[in-house]
Design a protein around this motif. Structure first.
Motif, PDB file in Angstrom:
ATOM      1  N   SER A  54     -22.631  35.271 -84.771  1.00 25.55           N
ATOM      2  CA  SER A  54     -23.643  36.108 -85.412  1.00 25.55           C
ATOM      3  C   SER A  54     -23.110  37.524 -85.603  1.00 25.55           C
ATOM      4  CB  SER A  54     -24.915  36.134 -84.552  1.00 25.55           C
ATOM      5  OG  SER A  54     -25.512  34.854 -84.511  1.00 25.55           O
ATOM      6  N   PRO A 213     -30.397  33.898 -94.286  1.00 21.64           N
ATOM      7  CA  PRO A 213     -29.561  34.992 -93.777  1.00 21.64           C
ATOM      8  C   PRO A 213     -28.936  35.803 -94.911  1.00 21.64           C
ATOM      9  CG  PRO A 213     -28.377  32.920 -93.596  1.00 21.64           C
ATOM     10  CD  PRO A 213     -29.752  32.585 -94.112  1.00 21.64           C
ATOM     11  N   VAL A 219     -21.530  32.929 -93.204  1.00 18.04           N
ATOM     12  CA  VAL A 219     -21.772  31.567 -92.724  1.00 18.04           C
ATOM     13  C   VAL A 219     -20.878  30.578 -93.467  1.00 18.04           C
ATOM     14  CG1 VAL A 219     -23.502  29.759 -92.424  1.00 18.04           C
ATOM     15  CG2 VAL A 219     -24.166  32.163 -92.179  1.00 18.04           C
ATOM     16  N   ASP A 403     -30.327  28.782 -89.655  1.00 18.93           N
ATOM     17  CA  ASP A 403     -28.962  29.302 -89.549  1.00 18.93           C
ATOM     18  C   ASP A 403     -28.172  28.449 -88.550  1.00 18.93           C
ATOM     19  OD1 ASP A 403     -26.640  30.832 -89.091  1.00 18.93           O
ATOM     20  OD2 ASP A 403     -27.711  32.700 -89.480  1.00 18.93           O
TER      21      ASP A 403
END
Length: 407
Positions: A54, A213, A219, A403
């Motif tokens: 993250s 996100p 990602v 996510d």
């Protein structure tokens, strides 16, 4: 136990000296209910593996001031996500009828553990408050967490003592990986998208989805992302060889299409089901043997889940058109085969309870969870956009974006 020993100090995790103690607490917490199946997680020697991808993350530990014994821990991470949508006010640069995402800074709490011998001492509450303090210092507007609906201790801690409210109840869908590959419909063409095209497609079609996100590019470019796959009708002019890019595709899409991405959780953590009887283990093993010996029969088999096993997580499910759910089903078959090649025992995804494409996701009900529980709390005094108001009071939409970095 003396009063001095009961003084709890919450501090940041230090990998150079806390690793062994943290692993010991994890082991002491791995005690499932007698006579019932329980799921355990092996973090593969990395206590922060589930938050380290993250944008910002932290792990806190609780230790006794006198003995320096670690008796609890908590993980948290922060990112920017979609919390709502609005119509464009600047019609010169944007289509005034097309909604735009409203972003907010969101924190996620996971991995709260307290040693069984030190429970009911307020340690869990102290860890949560310490993590929330870090969230607030970093400008976070909301904090949320996921827990099981029937985990009364966890639900009580967060809703009764920490001020969280029940927010969303998505479904966790889990399907076993068989010894035989699954057939992919010959009416569908699958295209693996480059990360840049996947980003463009997701931003243009799904950026207003709740929890999307803002750093979707991070990602999609992560080493754990195994690819984004697009399903279109066979015979249309979109193929892997003639792929024109997402912009051209979205300007003239086929009547139906679907997309999903695959995340490799196997290299982050392993799971294990404990508490099964010898008879259940033998039965499961027998189904796998038959499946391997006679793969052409395509018999469903119970995967090896009674030893540490890996999984692939499917995220970013979406699509349009009357056959989108069937195209999702074809994508899931392809994802199953990728997981088989990768040595995984299951594939899993999490979708909104009312997700229209949910019917296209194959899963075993016994392995799945109809209603996971997400709880949320407002931390900030101001809102990122006045048109959203208090996100915690907003009604659920049809879809959410889960996510994979927080699985």
């Amino acid at each position: 136990m003396g009063d001095d020993e009961c003084v709890i100090v919450v501090r940041e995790f230090d990998a150079s000296k806390d690793l062994r103690s943290v692993e010991e607490v994890e082991k002491r917490c791995e005690v499932g209910p007698s006579g019932k199946l329980s799921l355990f997680t092996d973090l593969l020697g990395d206590p922060i593996c589930r938050v380290r991808h993250s944008p910002a993350f932290l792990m806190l530990v609780a230790e006794l001031s006198s003995t320096k014994e670690i008796v609890g821990m908590i993980r948290g991470c922060i990112k920017t996500v979609t919390c709502g949508k609005k119509l464009s006010r600047n019609s010169k640069n944007n289509d005034p009828t097309k909604p735009l995402p409203i972003y907010t800074k969101l924190a996620y709490i996971l991995g709260l553990r307290v040693s069984p011998s030190h429970r009911r001492m307020g340690i869990g509450l102290k860890l949560v408050l310490g993590m929330e303090e870090w969230f607030i210092q970093n400008g976070t507007e909301y904090s949320y967490l996921a827990t099981e609906n029937d985990n009364q201790a966890s639900v009580s801690l967060f809703t009764d003592k920490c001020g969280y409210s029940k927010f969303r109840t998505p479904s966790i869908l889990v399907n076993p990986v068989f010894a035989h590959p699954l057939p992919v419909s010959n009416r569908v063409t699958l295209i693996k998208l480059p990360p840049s095209d996947a980003e463009s497609l997701y931003r243009r079609r799904f950026s207003t989805t709740e929890f999307f996100p803002r750093d979707i590019d991070s990602v999609l470019n992560n080493r754990l992302n195994l690819g984004t796959f697009l399903a279109v009708p066979r015979g249309c002019f979109y193929t892997q060889e003639s792929w024109p890019g997402s912009d051209k595709f979205l300007s003239d899409p086929p009547e139906s299409w679907a997309v999903l991405s695959v995340w490799n959780c196997k290299d982050v953590f392993k799971l294990e089901v404990r508490g099964a009887s010898r008879m259940k283990k033998t039965l499961a093993k027998t189904t796998r043997i038959v499946d391997k010996l006679l793969p052409f029969l395509r018999l469903p088999s119970i995967p090896e889940v009674f030893r540490p096993f890996g999984l692939h997580f499917l995220y970013g499910l979406g699509g349009e058109g009357p056959r989108a759910a069937k195209f999702v089903n074809a994508l899931c078959a392809h994802a199953h085969n990728l997981a088989k090649e990768g040595g995984c025992s299951v594939v899993a995804t999490e979708v909104a309870n009312r997700e229209p494409l949910k019917v296209g996701v194959p899963h075993w009900k016994r392995l799945s969870c109809d209603e996971d529980l997400w709880c949320i709390k407002r931390l900030g005094e101001d809102y990122s956009d006045g048109s959203v108001g208090d996100w915690t009071k907003s009604p659920p939409g049809l879809s959410i974006f889960v996510d994979p970095r927080e699985v």
